[in-house]
Structure formats: structure tokens, C-alpha cells
Design an enzyme around this catalytic site. Structure first.
Site, mmCIF file in Angstrom:
data_model
loop_
_atom_site.group_PDB
_atom_site.id
_atom_site.type_symbol
_atom_site.label_atom_id
_atom_site.label_comp_id
_atom_site.label_asym_id
_atom_site.label_seq_id
_atom_site.Cartn_x
_atom_site.Cartn_y
_atom_site.Cartn_z
ATOM 1 N N ARG A 73 0.857 -1.193 0.000
ATOM 2 C CA ARG A 73 0.000 0.000 0.000
ATOM 3 C C ARG A 73 0.894 1.244 0.000
ATOM 4 N NH1 ARG A 73 -3.838 0.127 5.052
ATOM 5 N NH2 ARG A 73 -4.907 -1.544 3.940
ATOM 6 N N ARG A 142 -1.432 7.244 9.429
ATOM 7 C CA ARG A 142 -1.471 6.640 8.087
ATOM 8 C C ARG A 142 -1.599 7.720 7.007
ATOM 9 N NH1 ARG A 142 -3.838 1.176 8.203
ATOM 10 N NH2 ARG A 142 -3.059 0.190 10.091
ATOM 11 N N LYS A 206 -3.503 1.931 14.886
ATOM 12 C CA LYS A 206 -3.503 2.805 13.709
ATOM 13 C C LYS A 206 -4.122 4.159 14.041
ATOM 14 C CE LYS A 206 -5.977 -0.212 11.311
ATOM 15 N NZ LYS A 206 -6.942 -0.916 10.425
ATOM 16 N N LYS A 208 -5.609 7.791 12.006
ATOM 17 C CA LYS A 208 -5.989 8.284 10.670
ATOM 18 C C LYS A 208 -6.405 9.747 10.717
ATOM 19 C CE LYS A 208 -7.307 3.707 9.117
ATOM 20 N NZ LYS A 208 -8.373 2.855 8.566
ATOM 21 N N CYS A 427 -15.244 -2.816 0.106
ATOM 22 C CA CYS A 427 -13.858 -3.090 0.492
ATOM 23 C C CYS A 427 -13.323 -4.255 -0.333
ATOM 24 C CB CYS A 427 -13.796 -3.416 1.975
ATOM 25 S SG CYS A 427 -14.506 -5.021 2.351
ATOM 26 N N CYS A 433 -8.116 -10.588 1.598
ATOM 27 C CA CYS A 433 -8.179 -10.106 2.980
ATOM 28 C C CYS A 433 -8.363 -11.267 3.954
ATOM 29 C CB CYS A 433 -9.326 -9.111 3.148
ATOM 30 S SG CYS A 433 -9.430 -8.561 4.852
ATOM 31 N N CYS A 472 -16.525 -7.638 6.381
ATOM 32 C CA CYS A 472 -16.520 -7.956 7.810
ATOM 33 C C CYS A 472 -16.764 -6.652 8.562
ATOM 34 C CB CYS A 472 -15.191 -8.616 8.222
ATOM 35 S SG CYS A 472 -13.866 -7.431 8.565
ATOM 36 N N CYS A 476 -13.920 -1.261 6.289
ATOM 37 C CA CYS A 476 -12.952 -0.556 5.441
ATOM 38 C C CYS A 476 -13.610 0.282 4.354
ATOM 39 C CB CYS A 476 -11.982 -1.556 4.827
ATOM 40 S SG CYS A 476 -11.025 -2.432 6.073
HETATM 41 FE FE1 SRM Z 1 -8.987 -1.490 6.406
HETATM 42 C C1 SRM Z 1 -7.735 -4.083 8.174
HETATM 43 C C2 SRM Z 1 -8.182 -2.983 3.541
HETATM 44 C C3 SRM Z 1 -9.564 1.412 4.788
HETATM 45 C C4 SRM Z 1 -10.686 -0.324 9.138
HETATM 46 N N1 SRM Z 1 -8.045 -3.210 5.957
HETATM 47 C C5 SRM Z 1 -7.564 -4.129 6.826
HETATM 48 C C6 SRM Z 1 -6.754 -5.195 6.093
HETATM 49 C C7 SRM Z 1 -5.320 -4.756 6.071
HETATM 50 C C8 SRM Z 1 -6.911 -6.629 6.630
HETATM 51 C C9 SRM Z 1 -5.926 -7.137 7.649
HETATM 52 O O1 SRM Z 1 -5.688 -6.454 8.670
HETATM 53 O O2 SRM Z 1 -5.432 -8.229 7.436
HETATM 54 C C10 SRM Z 1 -7.408 -5.102 4.692
HETATM 55 C C11 SRM Z 1 -6.544 -5.564 3.520
HETATM 56 C C12 SRM Z 1 -7.416 -6.105 2.428
HETATM 57 C C13 SRM Z 1 -6.701 -6.347 1.164
HETATM 58 O O3 SRM Z 1 -6.569 -7.532 0.787
HETATM 59 O O4 SRM Z 1 -6.270 -5.401 0.511
HETATM 60 C C14 SRM Z 1 -7.888 -3.671 4.697
HETATM 61 N N2 SRM Z 1 -8.770 -0.868 4.540
HETATM 62 C C15 SRM Z 1 -8.523 -1.666 3.472
HETATM 63 C C16 SRM Z 1 -8.721 -0.915 2.175
HETATM 64 C C17 SRM Z 1 -7.775 -1.356 1.068
HETATM 65 C C18 SRM Z 1 -10.188 -1.072 1.765
HETATM 66 C C19 SRM Z 1 -10.552 -0.610 0.397
HETATM 67 O O5 SRM Z 1 -11.366 -1.335 -0.187
HETATM 68 O O6 SRM Z 1 -10.126 0.423 -0.081
HETATM 69 C C20 SRM Z 1 -8.499 0.520 2.673
HETATM 70 C C21 SRM Z 1 -7.064 0.940 2.660
HETATM 71 C C22 SRM Z 1 -6.911 2.342 3.144
HETATM 72 C C23 SRM Z 1 -5.540 2.917 2.991
HETATM 73 O O7 SRM Z 1 -5.147 3.202 1.859
HETATM 74 O O8 SRM Z 1 -4.887 3.138 4.010
HETATM 75 C C24 SRM Z 1 -8.974 0.385 4.116
HETATM 76 N N3 SRM Z 1 -9.886 0.279 6.899
HETATM 77 C C25 SRM Z 1 -10.123 1.306 6.044
HETATM 78 C C26 SRM Z 1 -11.064 2.215 6.614
HETATM 79 C C27 SRM Z 1 -11.633 3.468 5.935
HETATM 80 C C28 SRM Z 1 -10.851 4.714 6.275
HETATM 81 O O9 SRM Z 1 -9.773 4.634 6.860
HETATM 82 O O10 SRM Z 1 -11.337 5.785 5.962
HETATM 83 C C29 SRM Z 1 -11.397 1.705 7.852
HETATM 84 C C30 SRM Z 1 -12.454 2.285 8.836
HETATM 85 C C31 SRM Z 1 -11.972 3.500 9.539
HETATM 86 C C32 SRM Z 1 -11.244 3.110 10.792
HETATM 87 O O11 SRM Z 1 -10.066 2.824 10.725
HETATM 88 O O12 SRM Z 1 -11.885 3.061 11.842
HETATM 89 C C33 SRM Z 1 -10.644 0.494 8.026
HETATM 90 N N4 SRM Z 1 -9.132 -2.074 8.344
HETATM 91 C C34 SRM Z 1 -9.932 -1.484 9.280
HETATM 92 C C35 SRM Z 1 -9.884 -2.285 10.485
HETATM 93 C C36 SRM Z 1 -10.644 -1.986 11.802
HETATM 94 C C37 SRM Z 1 -9.845 -1.099 12.689
HETATM 95 C C38 SRM Z 1 -10.478 -0.951 14.046
HETATM 96 O O13 SRM Z 1 -10.432 0.138 14.596
HETATM 97 O O14 SRM Z 1 -10.991 -1.930 14.577
HETATM 98 C C39 SRM Z 1 -9.038 -3.373 10.207
HETATM 99 C C40 SRM Z 1 -8.657 -4.507 11.158
HETATM 100 C C41 SRM Z 1 -7.629 -4.132 12.155
HETATM 101 O O15 SRM Z 1 -7.022 -3.059 12.112
HETATM 102 O O16 SRM Z 1 -7.426 -4.947 13.042
HETATM 103 C C42 SRM Z 1 -8.596 -3.214 8.853
HETATM 104 FE FE1 SF4 Z 2 -11.101 -7.054 4.953
HETATM 105 FE FE2 SF4 Z 2 -13.066 -6.557 6.634
HETATM 106 FE FE3 SF4 Z 2 -11.572 -4.560 5.700
HETATM 107 FE FE4 SF4 Z 2 -13.246 -5.743 4.104
HETATM 108 S S1 SF4 Z 2 -13.821 -4.613 5.949
HETATM 109 S S2 SF4 Z 2 -11.085 -5.283 3.618
HETATM 110 S S3 SF4 Z 2 -13.212 -7.827 4.796
HETATM 111 S S4 SF4 Z 2 -10.863 -6.168 7.012
#
Ligand code: SRM
Ligand code: SF4
Length: 563
Positions: A73, A142, A206, A208, A427, A433, A472, A476
Site C-alpha cells: 500500500r 497513516r 492505527k 488516521k 472493500c 483479505c 466484515c 474498510c
Molecule cells: Fe482497512 C484491516 C483494507 C480502509 C478499518 N483493511 C484491513 C486489512 C489490512 C486486513 C488485515 O488487517 O489483514 C485489509 C486488507 C485487504 C486487502 O486484501 O487489501 C484492509 N482498509 C482496506 C482498504 C484497502 C479497503 C478498500 O477497499 O479500499 C483501505 C485501505 C486504506 C488505505 O489506503 O490506508 C482500508 N480500513 C479502512 C477504513 C476506511 C478509512 O480509513 O477511511 C477503515 C475504517 C476507519 C477506521 O479505521 O476506523 C478500516 N481495516 C480497518 C480495520 C478496523 C480497525 C479498528 O479500529 O478496529 C481493520 C482490522 C484491524 O485493524 O485490526 C482493517
Molecule cells: Fe477485509 Fe473486513 Fe476490511 Fe473488508 S472490511 S477489507 S473484509 S478487514
């Protein structure tokens, strides 16, 4: 007695500022994986170890190790790429990755499927294109979001610059990234750097940050740990309202975790941005939960301390008192598609990229088409937080050439798709993922088609409803801000969430739990019938559901201003 810190805390502490044994892991030819502890550390370098979940069972039966590969990323504050960077990223995705380029919900690029033996070469290729990946993931600040088009007005450019500078300011100082991926020599002794802001264990979780220029909340500022809402007075940037404590992530069945929208805590002048950002970040560093990672985000720190105490802590650290928040108003949180003219007579074309995936598929040859545009374009590209791409800064007399390429390669979804399809987010989810419980990106096109069919049946084909799907509850695609959202529960089964507004200021609520497509479509069909019959002029679907009493309103669902 204090509770034991989480295993991740111990790994960070022992990592020698994020080095761990990454170099040894990369050199180990016996496996396509890296060592367990290094899977934690590599995130700070912008990469995740993954395995192809479509192949998991088959490989298990064949007694093979999982099909390990790496997602990478970028850190691209505000999502800017020049045409030559675009071409370089396109080339590296073609050479090293399996599924093109992916635009994320945070204005970054991702590539998937890079094998360990080519990981270092891929990282180098990113850096050769002057795009780095440091701090794109991990327990740090980030990629910083900002309203995507900095050339829309001088004000957008100014706010964009603040976002870029804050991103630089909050970068980790460790040289580990440059040593491991770019072969930089380590300074003798190695105890060179330290981390003056983060410390040796970085943040508890993390973090943001986003900047936004009203009236478009196209970054979903209230979903961020830290937000800056531009306040414009007499046509100039007066400063920013500061927001803290937004976040989407939750865990099914765990009431201790939940999505939460941010509080506005006051107003700062532009020159106070760094100080207040550092104060919020270090308060989270010192008060965040380092025992239970599920409770470690800033939103929970604020819930534990109380917003008044948190604000006082921030003011004490910043060395000044925040002014009362100033008025702002958001109109919507989606993108605006098609051509728009900037303040200087240059033009910008926002293209719809479904679920952010830039690949060639049938008649829609997105990867080839954007490559062809990059070959002739003299402006730049902007990624939006809604997973779309803006071909930005085009001279009026170059529009026709761009339009011809858009038509030739089938990049015209922005002109042909329904409003529902244009605004929908999904997402990544399966197959890469590790946390996905259900499909999202791969399911989006088909599901939208079915919902479009229902809408048309009720004369609602043009209703601009915001739909978001996440595989899930981590959220995201920021699904808790969808007027309709599906949250993956199990293969083919989702929680149906309803009732967010379209400005990103009210969360939705759980409507039905763990239902399949047939049930989801049945529920939506009934609700669309009610909406068609009883909506007011211009009333959004989410707002209607709340007014009609189908979704109960609750102050806890709203973004708030702290006293
Ligand atoms: Fe996310 C984890 C993809 C934006 C909340 N996110 C993941 C992981 C890395 C899975 C993992 O931990 O093994 C996913 C990788 C999937 C893949 O195969 O690519 C993943 N997140 C993404 C992306 C690629 C989704 C997308 O379709 O675009 C986004 C990448 C953003 C970036 O460029 O940095 C992405 N993730 C977000 C957002 C939206 C935002 O930031 O505006 C959120 C919700 C906002 C937030 O953070 O509260 C988000 N991702 C999470 C979470 C839950 C965090 C939490 O507070 O519980 C996880 C899981 C974790 O961190 O344990 C997670
Ligand atoms: Fe993976 Fe859940 Fe984030 Fe979708 S919402 S990319 S399933 S961690």
C-alpha cells in the site's frame, strides 16, 4: 498492578525501531512467508502478508503451505500521482502483482499478490517512481486524506498542502525502511534515530487523519481519528475546526467495540495545525489502551477519559486553548463525476472506478485506458477517498483527446451508471483479505444490479442512494456511513444496516442480522415501496427511514460538537 501489554506491543518494543528480523525473513528461501513477528512489523513498511483464500483449502489438502503473497500500500497523501508515476506504478503492478492497481478508500494505491522473492524489487520500483510506502499501515499516522482535487480552487490547493506537510511531519523517523528495502547503510552504532514523537513502541493502534473542504465531505471526516475542517472567511482560509475520535471498526457480537463519529473540539489557526495534531497523537500514545488491541483506537481512549478531559489534555500539550468551533455545513459525502472546471479554466474529469479496481475486464479496459491517458496527459491524477480517479488539470483543448480515450477503453461508467452504482463502495474482502467473512468487492457489481432493478420497479432509478459493502465489521468501506450497508457475517450472509445520512454526519443502525441476498432484497423492496410513496422532495433514503420511524434515531449516532 498494570495489565500485561499485548503481544504486538512486545514485538514493537523488541524490534529496534521496526527492523525486527525482516532482512532475515526476506532471505529465507525455504518458505514464501516471513516470520510471525515480522508480519507485524512489515505493516509499518506498507505491506501485509496474505494468502490466496480461494486456494487455501485446496493447498491444505495437498499439504502445501498457503499461497503466501504480499499486499503493498502506498503513502500518497491526498492521492496525487503524476502521469510518469502512474505509468511506473502500472508497470510494476503488471510485472509483480496479480490484480492490477487498486485505489483504496484512503487515497492510496494497493497492489496484491507480490511474492516474497520479488517483494524487495517491487518496493524499490515504488520508490524509483518517488512513491513510498512507509507508514501506509501499522500503528502510526497513516496516509493523510484530503478533499481530492487541489486544483479546484486556490483554497483546495492550500488545504492540500497542509495535508501533505502534516503527513511528512508525522512520519516515523526510523531509517529501517530505507535499510531494508533500499539498501541504505545503517549508521554505525545503529542507535541513531529514536522516535521523538512516537517513542519506541509507536502508537497503541492505527491513527488516521483527514482534511476536508466543506461543503463536500468527500473524505468522511467524522470517521477519522483526527480531522481538520477548513473554515473559510472572506474567501480565505481562516483555519480549521478540529475533530477527534471517529472510527468505523467493530467486532460482531462484542459490545465493547463499535463505530463512532468524531467530536468537533474547537477551532485552530493554520499555524497551529502541527501542534494540535501532535497533541492529539501523543495523548493517544500515552493514554491509549496497550493491553487490548480491540479497544486501542482513539475513539475508545476518548470514551474512557471523557471528551472534556481529552480536550483539556490536548490543550495542555499543545500549549494553547482551542477557540470555539466555527460554523460549517456539509452537503454530501460522495464524489462528483464527469468534467468540472477549476478556478483557473483548467478541467478535471472524475472517472468511476468500481470498487477501486483498475484492471482490464471485457469491454471496460481500465488499466489499459488509464495507461493510455497517462501517456498523453500533462496534468496529474488524483485518487479520491471513494475509490475513484480524477484526471486532473486538463487544458480545455485537451479534453477531446481524453474523451476519445475514455470512449475507446470503456472508461465511461461515470456517464452511464445509475446513481446507486456511482456512489457504491466495497472493500477488498475475498480472496486476499485475511479477515473477510463474506464477499464485498467481487459481489458489488452483481448486487448493485439487483438493487437497481428493485429501484426501477418503484420509479426510483435516479435515487442517489449510498450503498456500502464490507466483508466484515472492520468497516474498510466506511459502511456505517451508508444509507444502506451490508456487513459480512458469513459466506453469502450479511448484517443489513440502514439509515445513515448522505453527509457523513449520522451513522446507520443494524436493521436485520445475518440474512442472505433473498432476504436483503425482500426487505429493501418493501422499504423502497414506502420511500417511493412517502418521501418528501429531495429527501434522502436514510433520512426518510429515520423520519418514518423505520430506523430509530439516537444522539449516539451523530457527529457532535464538544462544549
Ligand atoms: Fe482497512 C484491516 C483494507 C480502509 C478499518 N483493511 C484491513 C486489512 C489490512 C486486513 C488485515 O488487517 O489483514 C485489509 C486488507 C485487504 C486487502 O486484501 O487489501 C484492509 N482498509 C482496506 C482498504 C484497502 C479497503 C478498500 O477497499 O479500499 C483501505 C485501505 C486504506 C488505505 O489506503 O490506508 C482500508 N480500513 C479502512 C477504513 C476506511 C478509512 O480509513 O477511511 C477503515 C475504517 C476507519 C477506521 O479505521 O476506523 C478500516 N481495516 C480497518 C480495520 C478496523 C480497525 C479498528 O479500529 O478496529 C481493520 C482490522 C484491524 O485493524 O485490526 C482493517
Ligand atoms: Fe477485509 Fe473486513 Fe476490511 Fe473488508 S472490511 S477489507 S473484509 S478487514
Amino acid at each position: 498492578m498494570t495489565s500485561p501489554s499485548s503481544p504486538v506491543e512486545r514485538i514493537k518494543a523488541a524490534s529496534d525501531f521496526l527492523r525486527g528480523t525482516l532482512a532475515e525473513s526476506l532471505a529465507d528461501a525455504h518458505t514464501g512467508a516471513i516470520r510471525d513477528d515480522d508480519t507485524v512489523l512489515i505493516k509499518f513498511h506498507g505491506s501485509y502478508q496474505q494468502d490466496d483464500r480461494d486456494l487455501r483449502e485446496e493447498r491444505r489438502q495437498q499439504k502445501l503451505e498457503p499461497a503466501w503473497s504480499f499486499m503493498i500500500r502506498t503513502r500518497t497523501p491526498g492521492g496525487v500521482a503524476t502521469p510518469s508515476q502512474w505509468l511506473a506504478l502500472d508497470a510494476l503492478a503488471t510485472r509483480y502483482a496479480t490484480s492490477g492497481l487498486r485505489v483504496t478508500t484512503r487515497q492510496a494505491f494497493q497492489v496484491h499478490g507480490v511474492v516474497k522473492t520479488e517483494l524487495k524489487a517491487t518496493m524499490k520500483a515504488f520508490n524509483d517512481a518517488l512513491v513510498d510506502t512507509i507508514a501506509a499501515c501499522g500503528d502510526v499516522n497513516r496516509n493523510v486524506l484530503v478533499s481530492p482535487n487541489p486544483v479546484e480552487s486556490p483554497l483546495h490547493a492550500e488545504v492540500h498542502d497542509w495535508a501533505r506537510r502534516l503527513s511528512e511531519h508525522l512520519l516515523p523517523k526510523t531509517r529501517a525502511y530505507y535499510e531494508i528495502w533500499l539498501d541504505e547503510e545503517r549508521v554505525a552504532g545503529g542507535e541513531d534515530e529514536g522516535e521523538p514523537v512516537y517513542g519506541a513502541t509507536y502508537l497503541p493502534r492505527k491513527f488516521k487523519t483527514a482534511f476536508v473542504v466543506p461543503p463536500h465531505n468527500d473524505v468522511d471526516v467524522f470517521a477519522q481519528d483526527l480531522g481538520f475542517i477548513a473554515i473559510v472567511e472572506d474567501g480565505a482560509l481562516a483555519g480549521f475546526d478540529v475533530t477527534v475520535g471517529g472510527g468505523m471498526g467493530a467486532t460482531h457480537g462484542d459490545a465493547e467495540t463499535y463505530p463512532r463519529l468524531a467530536h468537533v473540539i474547537g477551532f485552530v489557526k493554520p499555524e497551529q495545525v502541527f501542534a494540535v495534531a501532535e497533541a492529539v497523537l501523543t495523548a493517544q500514545r500515552d493514554f491509549g489502551n496497550r493491553e487490548v488491541r480491540k479497544r486501542a483506537r482513539l475513539k475508545y481512549t476518548i470514551e474512557t477519559l471523557g471528551i472534556a478531559r481529552f480536550k483539556a489534555e490536548v490543550e495542555q500539550r499543545a500549549g494553547f486553548t482551542l477557540d470555539p468551533a466555527r460554523a460549517f455545513a456539509f452537503e454530501h459525502n460522495g464524489d462528483r463525476f464527469g468534467w468540472s472546471e477549476g478556478h483557473d479554466g483548467r478541467w478535471h474529469l472524475t472517472l468511476r472506478i468500481e470498487a477501486g479496481r483498475i484492471v482490464d475486464r471485457d469491454t471496460r479496459r481500465l488499466q489499459s485506458g488509464l495507461r493510455a491517458i497517462a501517456q498523453v496527459h500533462d496534468g496529474d491524477f488524483r485518487l479520491t477517498p471513494n475509490q475513484n480517479v480524477i484526471v486532473a488539470d486538463v487544458a480545455a483543448n485537451r479534453r477531446e483527446a481524453i474523451d476519445a480515450l475514455v470512449a475507446e477503453y470503456g472508461l465511461d461508467l461515470h456517464a452511464t451508471a445509475s446513481p446507486l452504482r456511482l456512489a457504491a463502495l466495497a472493500c477488498v474482502a475475498l480472496p486476499t483479505c485475511a479477515l473477510a467473512m463474506a464477499e464485498a468487492e467481487r459481489y458489488l457489481p452483481e448486487f448493485v444490479g439487483k438493487v437497481d432493478g428493485l429501484l426501477a420497479g418503484h420509479g426510483l432509478a435516479e435515487a442517489p442512494i449510498h450503498l456500502r459493502i464490507s466483508g466484515c465489521p472492520n468497516g474498510c468501506s466506511r459502511p456505517y456511513l451508508g444509507e444502506i450497508a451490508l456487513i459480512g457475517k458469513a459466506p453469502g450472509r450479511y448484517n443489513l444496516m440502514l439509515g445513515a445520512d448522505r453527509r457523513g454526519q449520522r451513522l446507520n443502525r443494524l436493521h436485520r442480522e445475518n440474512i442472505d441476498e433473498k432476504e436483503i432484497l425482500g426487505v429493501l423492496d418493501d422499504l423502497f415501496a414506502r420511500y417511493a410513496a412517502r418521501r418528501r422532495d429531495g429527501e434522502g433514503f436514510g433520512d426518510f427511514l429515520v423520519r418514518d420511524g423505520i430506523v430509530a434515531d439516537d444522539p449516539a449516532l451523530h457527529a457532535k460538537v464538544a462544549a
